[in-house]
Design a protein around this motif. Structure first.
Motif, mmCIF file in Angstrom:
data_model
loop_
_atom_site.group_PDB
_atom_site.id
_atom_site.type_symbol
_atom_site.label_atom_id
_atom_site.label_comp_id
_atom_site.label_asym_id
_atom_site.label_seq_id
_atom_site.Cartn_x
_atom_site.Cartn_y
_atom_site.Cartn_z
ATOM 1 N N HIS A 72 0.848 -1.198 0.000
ATOM 2 C CA HIS A 72 0.000 0.000 0.000
ATOM 3 C C HIS A 72 0.883 1.248 0.000
ATOM 4 C CE1 HIS A 72 -3.482 -2.523 0.689
ATOM 5 N NE2 HIS A 72 -2.797 -3.126 1.645
ATOM 6 N N GLU A 74 1.098 4.029 -1.787
ATOM 7 C CA GLU A 74 0.514 5.370 -1.862
ATOM 8 C C GLU A 74 -0.004 5.832 -0.503
ATOM 9 O OE1 GLU A 74 -2.944 7.646 -4.369
ATOM 10 O OE2 GLU A 74 -2.083 5.838 -5.238
ATOM 11 N N LEU A 86 2.764 7.689 -7.792
ATOM 12 C CA LEU A 86 2.026 6.433 -7.667
ATOM 13 C C LEU A 86 0.567 6.605 -8.081
ATOM 14 C CD1 LEU A 86 3.529 5.256 -4.273
ATOM 15 C CD2 LEU A 86 3.935 4.199 -6.513
ATOM 16 N N LYS A 87 -0.022 7.739 -7.734
ATOM 17 C CA LYS A 87 -1.388 8.025 -8.105
ATOM 18 C C LYS A 87 -1.518 8.149 -9.624
ATOM 19 C CE LYS A 87 -5.199 11.183 -7.149
ATOM 20 N NZ LYS A 87 -5.623 12.398 -6.420
ATOM 21 N N ARG A 89 0.374 6.792 -11.886
ATOM 22 C CA ARG A 89 0.582 5.482 -12.508
ATOM 23 C C ARG A 89 -0.686 4.656 -12.473
ATOM 24 N NH1 ARG A 89 0.876 0.398 -11.306
ATOM 25 N NH2 ARG A 89 2.167 -0.996 -12.554
ATOM 26 N N ARG A 90 -1.474 4.832 -11.424
ATOM 27 C CA ARG A 90 -2.714 4.077 -11.262
ATOM 28 C C ARG A 90 -3.749 4.420 -12.326
ATOM 29 N NH1 ARG A 90 -6.371 5.318 -7.353
ATOM 30 N NH2 ARG A 90 -4.926 6.744 -6.368
ATOM 31 N N LYS A 91 -3.680 5.620 -12.866
ATOM 32 C CA LYS A 91 -4.684 6.089 -13.845
ATOM 33 C C LYS A 91 -4.590 5.353 -15.155
ATOM 34 C CE LYS A 91 -5.142 10.673 -11.974
ATOM 35 N NZ LYS A 91 -5.039 12.085 -12.187
#
Length: 91
Positions: A72, A74, A86-87, A89-91
């Motif tokens: 976890h 982020e 990290l946020k 990359r999640r998109k």
């Protein structure tokens, strides 16, 4: 000693330490001992000799961090810049 910048590293890079821990260059790279956030046996921050760092991709960083039990990232990251990367990359 060479600085992190002279070795091709910059703030925001994902790195592997000389001990094999994944890290994030969270501050200025104009020093031979840049400040990094590390996700190894423990989650910690500190200075590391630039010559012992190897640049890695964000995917490698995530995979290696997970191998040390950090899933976890982020949620627990100290650096706002790391949280942002990290946020995104999640998109």
């Amino acid at each position: 000693m060479k600085t992190a910048k002279s070795l091709g590293l910059k703030k925001g890079d994902f790195v592997l330490t000389g001990l094999g821990f994944p890290g994030f260059l969270s501050q200025d790279a104009h020093t031979a001992t840049p400040f990094i956030e590390v996700f190894g046996v423990a989650h910690e921050s500190g200075s590391c000799y630039a010559h012992s760092l190897t640049k890695i991709s964000i995917d490698e960083f995530i995979t290696i961090a997970a191998s040390f039990g950090h899933s976890h990232l982020e949620e627990v990251a100290y650096s706002p810049l790391l949280k942002k990367a990290l946020k995104e990359r999640r998109k």
